[in-house]
Motif scaffolding. Structure first.
Motif, PDB file in Angstrom:
ATOM      1  N   SER A 116      52.840  42.165  56.975  1.00  0.00           N
ATOM      2  CA  SER A 116      51.877  41.790  55.945  1.00  0.00           C
ATOM      3  C   SER A 116      52.584  41.723  54.604  1.00  0.00           C
ATOM      4  CB  SER A 116      50.719  42.789  55.892  1.00  0.00           C
ATOM      5  OG  SER A 116      51.207  44.078  55.588  1.00  0.00           O
ATOM      6  N   GLY A 117      52.083  40.879  53.752  1.00  0.00           N
ATOM      7  CA  GLY A 117      52.678  40.741  52.439  1.00  0.00           C
ATOM      8  C   GLY A 117      51.624  40.384  51.416  1.00  0.00           C
ATOM      9  N   ARG A 118      51.903  40.761  50.201  1.00  0.00           N
ATOM     10  CA  ARG A 118      50.966  40.495  49.109  1.00  0.00           C
ATOM     11  C   ARG A 118      51.744  40.097  47.880  1.00  0.00           C
ATOM     12  NH1 ARG A 118      48.530  46.372  50.155  1.00  0.00           N
ATOM     13  NH2 ARG A 118      47.833  45.988  52.282  1.00  0.00           N
ATOM     14  N   ARG A 119      51.173  39.146  47.180  1.00  0.00           N
ATOM     15  CA  ARG A 119      51.785  38.703  45.943  1.00  0.00           C
ATOM     16  C   ARG A 119      50.766  38.916  44.830  1.00  0.00           C
ATOM     17  NH1 ARG A 119      56.108  35.344  45.469  1.00  0.00           N
ATOM     18  NH2 ARG A 119      55.989  34.511  47.596  1.00  0.00           N
ATOM     19  N   LEU A 120      51.219  39.464  43.744  1.00  0.00           N
ATOM     20  CA  LEU A 120      50.344  39.640  42.593  1.00  0.00           C
ATOM     21  C   LEU A 120      50.746  38.601  41.550  1.00  0.00           C
ATOM     22  CD1 LEU A 120      48.089  41.273  41.250  1.00  0.00           C
ATOM     23  CD2 LEU A 120      49.847  42.695  40.226  1.00  0.00           C
ATOM     24  N   ILE A 121      49.833  37.694  41.296  1.00  0.00           N
ATOM     25  CA  ILE A 121      50.097  36.603  40.359  1.00  0.00           C
ATOM     26  C   ILE A 121      49.828  37.097  38.942  1.00  0.00           C
ATOM     27  CG2 ILE A 121      49.571  34.180  39.840  1.00  0.00           C
ATOM     28  CD1 ILE A 121      50.521  34.597  42.704  1.00  0.00           C
ATOM     29  N   PRO A 122      50.759  36.848  38.007  1.00  0.00           N
ATOM     30  CA  PRO A 122      50.523  37.292  36.630  1.00  0.00           C
ATOM     31  C   PRO A 122      49.219  36.714  36.087  1.00  0.00           C
ATOM     32  CG  PRO A 122      52.775  36.478  36.879  1.00  0.00           C
ATOM     33  CD  PRO A 122      52.053  36.157  38.159  1.00  0.00           C
ATOM     34  N   THR A 138      55.679  41.476  33.405  1.00  0.00           N
ATOM     35  CA  THR A 138      54.445  40.721  33.655  1.00  0.00           C
ATOM     36  C   THR A 138      53.510  41.461  34.608  1.00  0.00           C
ATOM     37  OG1 THR A 138      55.526  39.529  35.461  1.00  0.00           O
ATOM     38  CG2 THR A 138      55.578  38.492  33.285  1.00  0.00           C
ATOM     39  N   ALA A 139      53.891  42.665  35.040  1.00  0.00           N
ATOM     40  CA  ALA A 139      53.071  43.446  35.976  1.00  0.00           C
ATOM     41  C   ALA A 139      52.713  42.607  37.197  1.00  0.00           C
ATOM     42  CB  ALA A 139      51.812  43.988  35.289  1.00  0.00           C
ATOM     43  N   SER A 140      53.728  41.977  37.753  1.00  0.00           N
ATOM     44  CA  SER A 140      53.499  41.140  38.924  1.00  0.00           C
ATOM     45  C   SER A 140      54.610  41.387  39.936  1.00  0.00           C
ATOM     46  CB  SER A 140      53.474  39.667  38.526  1.00  0.00           C
ATOM     47  OG  SER A 140      54.753  39.286  38.024  1.00  0.00           O
ATOM     48  N   PRO A 161      46.674  50.558  36.982  1.00  0.00           N
ATOM     49  CA  PRO A 161      47.011  49.558  38.012  1.00  0.00           C
ATOM     50  C   PRO A 161      47.295  48.198  37.383  1.00  0.00           C
ATOM     51  CG  PRO A 161      45.066  50.814  38.660  1.00  0.00           C
ATOM     52  CD  PRO A 161      45.357  51.158  37.219  1.00  0.00           C
ATOM     53  N   TRP A 162      48.278  47.522  37.961  1.00  0.00           N
ATOM     54  CA  TRP A 162      48.632  46.207  37.469  1.00  0.00           C
ATOM     55  C   TRP A 162      47.538  45.180  37.754  1.00  0.00           C
ATOM     56  CZ3 TRP A 162      54.500  45.453  39.068  1.00  0.00           C
ATOM     57  CH2 TRP A 162      55.269  46.334  38.313  1.00  0.00           C
ATOM     58  N   ALA A 163      46.784  45.415  38.784  1.00  0.00           N
ATOM     59  CA  ALA A 163      45.803  44.418  39.217  1.00  0.00           C
ATOM     60  C   ALA A 163      44.401  44.810  38.777  1.00  0.00           C
ATOM     61  CB  ALA A 163      45.841  44.276  40.732  1.00  0.00           C
ATOM     62  N   ASP A 164      43.554  43.789  38.694  1.00  0.00           N
ATOM     63  CA  ASP A 164      42.151  44.039  38.430  1.00  0.00           C
ATOM     64  C   ASP A 164      41.514  44.714  39.641  1.00  0.00           C
ATOM     65  OD1 ASP A 164      42.498  42.811  36.063  1.00  0.00           O
ATOM     66  OD2 ASP A 164      41.528  40.937  36.633  1.00  0.00           O
TER      67      ASP A 164
END
Lengths: 135, 135
Positions: free
Chosen positions: B128-134, B83-85, A110-113
């Protein structure tokens, strides 16, 4: 022929073997599952274990709750906006909880923690793929 | 918190307005609908008309058959593998047939050739939305 997608006259169907090979080239897909409010859809990291798709999630989330022992669809694509072309692979099947965890080399990253110790395994029943060739 | 996706500790929820703005920046999404075999999933071109999502398809395909007057989920994302984001937006709602066609500026432009005169309009209920910050 399926006309509902972004493919039509320049459509090439992708056979099952090539679909599974394409799935092995990517690490992010989207899984659709159904709860009381209808279909839901989330992006997930995945890994392939043989022909199965392996996803890790948390045991108390919507995906584990609604996806376990339920029917799901899983999609991966590669799109080129410049040439308006690309491919997509869709797998339909049943998701089941797998315990224990798959070996590390057959586990998604997974990209996230965060802790994701609940493993869902999708055994492909229907595998379809389409390629849109640039004009 | 939704832990089933690729977001966790670096997760930022995206509010509804920003979700709808993000939907206006893209032209390809994936729609999930349900038929007798469970959820299915296809990539589609789309356009926004106000806050509604407009998709054109054929009247005799699986999407028109199973999606019309049914509940659907619609997903758009932008992923950066390096960046897996990235971000994803998911809309859940009901799809209805729209007749006649939307004006050209509020109509999707399918990448592929072929007649797509059957218009599905999704009125968003849950956004709904989600952002994954590097990291």
């Amino acid at each position: 022929m399926s006309d509902e997608s972004w493919f039509s006259s320049k459509l090439r169907e992708i056979d099952r073997d090539e679909c599974l090979n394409l799935l092995r080239t990517e690490t992010v897909g989207r899984i659709a599952f159904t709860d009381d409010s209808g279909p839901d859809l989330v992006p997930v990291n995945y890994a392939m274990d043989g022909d199965d798709i392996v996803i890790t999630t948390t045991g108390y989330g919507a995906l584990a709750r609604a996806g376990t022992n339920g029917r799901v669809a899983f999609e991966v694509d590669q799109l080129d906006h410049f040439t308006a072309s690309g491919w997509s692979v869709v797998v339909r099947g049943r998701a089941a909880r797998q315990s224990p965890l798959a070996p590390p080399d057959r586990r998604p990253h997974p990209w996230a923690d965060g802790s994701r110790t609940y493993v869902l395994r999708i055994c492909p029943e229907l595998v379809s793929g389409r390629r849109l060739i640039p004009a």
